[in-house]
Design an enzyme around this catalytic site. Structure first.
Site, PDB file in Angstrom:
ATOM      1  CB  THR A 176      -0.916   0.026   1.240  1.00 23.73           C
ATOM      2  OG1 THR A 176      -0.109  -0.120   2.402  1.00 23.73           O
ATOM      3  CG2 THR A 176      -1.951  -1.066   1.176  1.00 23.73           C
ATOM      4  NE  ARG A 177      -1.238   5.484  -4.450  1.00 21.25           N
ATOM      5  CZ  ARG A 177      -2.088   6.201  -5.151  1.00 21.25           C
ATOM      6  NH1 ARG A 177      -2.828   7.120  -4.557  1.00 21.25           N
ATOM      7  NH2 ARG A 177      -2.207   6.020  -6.448  1.00 21.25           N
ATOM      8  CG  ASP A 178       0.117   3.319   4.423  1.00 18.55           C
ATOM      9  OD1 ASP A 178       0.198   2.359   3.631  1.00 18.55           O
ATOM     10  OD2 ASP A 178      -0.620   3.299   5.437  1.00 18.55           O
TER      11      ASP A 178
END
Lengths: 236, 536
Positions: free
Chosen positions: B359-361
């Site tokens: 995921t992006r984070d």
């Protein structure tokens, strides 16, 4: 930060260039884009500035290089400054827009000529293609449109940002970018094969096929959700 | 500016490991490893970068300093210059903002029979929507389901999302795709018409629909054209600078400001929809941003003064891959589709250090960690970065894939002498998205009556982290719902005798004074200031 970087660069490489904004001379770092050079010079942009990344077509710029007659154009956020560049922004370009009801159109090529009859007056000068900042073969897609080849025109014009620079140069007053947009909408709506699985899924949702699963998820605790999430199947 | 000789030397290391990396996926992180990298390296976890809001509905909540600064600004409108009894526009529904959410809200409100005014700060359509490249999610294939989509969204959001909003998102998604197709959006399709779909970071099924890598641009230009073809009044270069309320404290219009003539105008509306986008241009923690010029949190400021509650404002999304070279495009977005197609992040030694579709984070935090370890690459302008091995894409999917699937990216780099088909790209996280926003329910109602919100300005759908392709989706799901519901509500409102007022803003000023906050700043700020060359 930028200033500091530029100052350092200046000391090292002396990389500054002189540009002219609306006739006034400014010395700016040569690494800047036209848009950042405007701001470096102290301008706050209201018009002629949008996404700043080459997607919205808001920052059309006209310029010429000193000693040269040729008027050049480009997107301010995508074009680097050059020494002796004379610049101005095009904040607004008035272009002809035809209103249509897309639901009442058909996918055939005659529609395009009916809505934008001026395309048949194309002189074949290719000025539109020469100014396109996206390197689109504008004249080619207009030719497709004239011949009623809607899908070809749609494909050829796909990367258009609607900046309007093509229309600004057209001696036949064609609004090429709007012709391309019409062709793409006609292709997308009438000519491209339909995605039947989307309709199937919408029907399943209407029949409440997923309501029970969704109810369960909505009512799950964080731990239950985490367990399901961490053990979910991942498609290859 | 093509790569310098020093960078060319480093690229050789990337090329050296490429063959052995082919066909070998780097392992995904365990939940514990993810939490560890977030705790130690994600900007949201740096406590001193936040402070408690001193006033308003979220008093005491942690906001980024930069957001507090605008929330605690004084109203920019000069009271005595505005006569709120002189109505310039009298409409059913006022839509504030001209991106994808504003356009779709306008279309649905208009279809429901409402008299609509759309007002926007810059040009209609110039917004984050137009810059969205990679795709839009929707669970519309038989291998997938809305429930699976739900689980991906809520897992990606760390289980903090508002469930009813996630449910709305995944349930409406297939209808949104159908609506777009019917308006003439050219999706990438197979010969039989089925949608070409791919993975994005954090997806368990291939449900990313695209239109090359101009997905947002394609959607926005069609929506804008449709709005302009209809009887919808659009006013450009005219931001809303304050909301107006009726005597009962319900939203009832707004003051708009003509940038050119510097005049104020009064709009009376039965319902108001805020679709002003996010806060990227506030540059939290001094990050560069991939956002549009107008993303200055204006809607948040206006709604907050009117008493609307915000949610999740202590979390901001940093996209893992912003360009860090060449200097002219620092902070620009490298679409996640590049990783979706198989490009992997590598350190200075040409080694992969994180799975490419976390995921992006998590992905962003891993890149920040790698650079903190000293394994990043320093660019000539002094920025940090890691390699994103784009040439892998053609190796994986065949020659010509990059050219066909990523024309915008190829063009973007070619302008500055970099060929992403042959050479890897230097990337570092860039401020990309406002995870939070004005809290709404699944009808898009805020906590202020008759005030609706849609798109990035709204909060709750994505929890603490948004997955790729769910923003293009939410602006349309929520935009459509907001338009429909605001138009329906407008039918039951009779505002002929409503006395429009600014009491809420005056009260807010009193509170600012009571808290000892001095009049040093005004807001909304409308246009970011780059004349000092600090950030851009």
């Amino acid at each position: 930060m930028l200033n500091q970087k530029c100052d350092e660069k200046n000391q090292n490489n002396n990389e500054f260039v002189d540009i002219y904004i609306m006739g006034k001379r400014y010395s700016v770092p040569s690494s800047l884009t036209i848009m950042k050079a405007f701001e470096y010079a102290g301008y706050t942009l209201l018009r002629g500035c949008g996404c700043r990344a080459g997607f919205c077509g808001a920052c059309s710029t006209v310029y010429r290089i000193g000693g040269n007659h040729e008027l050049k154009v480009g997107l301010a956020c995508q074009t680097k400054v050059e020494n002796d560049m004379y610049l101005t922004q095009i904040p607004f370009y008035p272009a002809h827009k035809v209103n249509y009801e897309v639901d009442k159109l058909q996918g055939d090529g005659d529609q395009v000529v009916e809505i934008y009859p001026e395309i048949t007056k194309c002189l074949g000068c290719n000025a539109c293609s020469n100014v396109c900042p996206q390197d689109i073969k504008v004249m080619k897609y207009v030719s497709h449109a004239i011949r009623g080849e809607v899908s070809k025109a749609a494909d050829e014009s796909f990367d258009c940002l609607l900046c309007g620079l093509c229309a600004s140069k057209c001696p036949a007053n064609i609004v090429q970018y709007k012709v391309g947009l019409l062709c793409r909408r006609l292709h997308g709506k009438y000519l491209a094969p339909k995605a039947n699985h989307v309709k199937d899924r919408i029907n399943e949702i209407k029949e409440e096929k997923f309501e029970k699963q969704l109810d369960e998820l909505v009512n799950s605790s964080k731990d239950e959700l985490a367990n399901k999430y961490n053990n979910r199947d991942i498609e290859k | 500016m093509s790569y310098t000789s020093q960078l060319r030397e480093l690229i050789k290391k990337v090329e050296k490991t490429r063959e052995e990396r082919l066909g070998h996926d780097f392992p995904r992180m365990t939940p514990e490893q993810k939490q560890d990298v977030l705790n130690n390296h994600h900007p949201d976890y740096i406590k001193d970068q936040f402070r408690e809001a001193k006033i308003g509905p979220n008093k005491g909540d942690r906001f980024p300093h930069e957001l507090c600064d605008v929330i605690e600004g004084y109203p920019a409108v000069k009271w005595d210059e505005v006569d709120t009894s002189k109505i310039d526009y009298d409409v059913d529904v006022l839509v504030v903002g001209g991106g994808g959410a504003g356009a779709s809200a306008s279309l649905l409100a208009h279809e429901a029979g409402a008299n609509v005014l759309l007002t926007t700060k810059l040009r209609f359509g110039d917004s984050n929507t137009v810059m969205a490249q990679g795709g839009i999610q929707a669970a519309d294939k038989s291998s997938d389901s809305p429930a699976t989509h739900y689980l991906d969204v809520i897992g990606g959001g760390h289980y903090s999302n508002v469930p009813e909003l996630v449910r709305a998102l995944v349930t409406d998604a297939p209808s949104v795709i159908d609506w777009l197709e019917d308006l003439g959006v050219m999706f990438d399709k197979e010969d039989d018409g089925s949608m070409k779909t791919r993975h994005g970071g954090g997806t368990s099924k291939k449900r990313m629909h695209s239109a090359r890598d101009y997905t947002g641009a394609e959607i926005m230009r069609v929506l804008r054209d449709e709005v302009l073809c209809r009887d919808i009044n659009v006013v450009e270069f005219s931001p809303v600078v304050e909301l107006l309320m009726d005597n009962e404290g319900k939203a009832a219009g707004a003051i708009i400001y003509n940038f050119e003539t510097e005049e104020y105008q009064v709009v009376r509306a039965k319902t108001v929809i805020i679709t002003t986008g996010g806060l990227g241009r506030l540059h939290t923690q001094k990050f560069p941003t991939s956002n549009h010029y107008g993303a200055t949190a204006d809607g948040l400021v206006l709604a907050y003064r009117a008493g609307a509650k915000l949610a999740f404002m202590d979390t901001v999304q940093y996209h893992p891959t912003g360009a860090s070279y060449p200097e002219q495009i620092e902070g620009f977005l490298i679409t996640e589709k590049v990783r979706g197609l198989g490009a992997t992040p590598l350190n200075i030694d040409g080694e992969q250090f994180v799975y490419h579709l976390e995921t992006r984070d998590v992905e962003a935090s891993a890149i920040i960690r790698e650079c903190a370890k000293g394994k990043g690459i320093t660019t000539p302008s002094g920025m940090q970065g890691v390699w994103l091995d784009s040439p892998m894409i053609d190796k994986l999917h065949g020659e010509g894939t990059i050219e066909r699937e990523l024309p915008a990216m190829v063009r973007q780099f070619a302008r500055f002498g970099v060929d992403i088909k042959k050479d890897p790209i230097l990337v570092y996280p860039t401020l990309h998205y406002q995870n939070g926003g004005i809290l709404i329910n699944d009808k898009c109602e805020s906590s202020v009556e008759n005030l609706y919100v849609a798109g990035e300005a709204s909060g709750g759908t994505h929890g603490r982290n948004r997955l790729m392709g769910n923003s293009l989706l939410d602006i349309l799901v929520l935009g459509r719902r907001a338009g429909k519901n605001a138009a329906a509500k407008a039918q039951s409102i009779d505002n002929k005798d409503a006395k429009l007022n600014l009491e809420h803003a005056k009260k807010f000023v009193e509170e600012l004074k009571e808290e000892g906050i001095k009049r040093t700043k005004t807001s909304p700020i409308l246009i970011p200031d780059y004349t000092d060359g600090e950030l851009s």
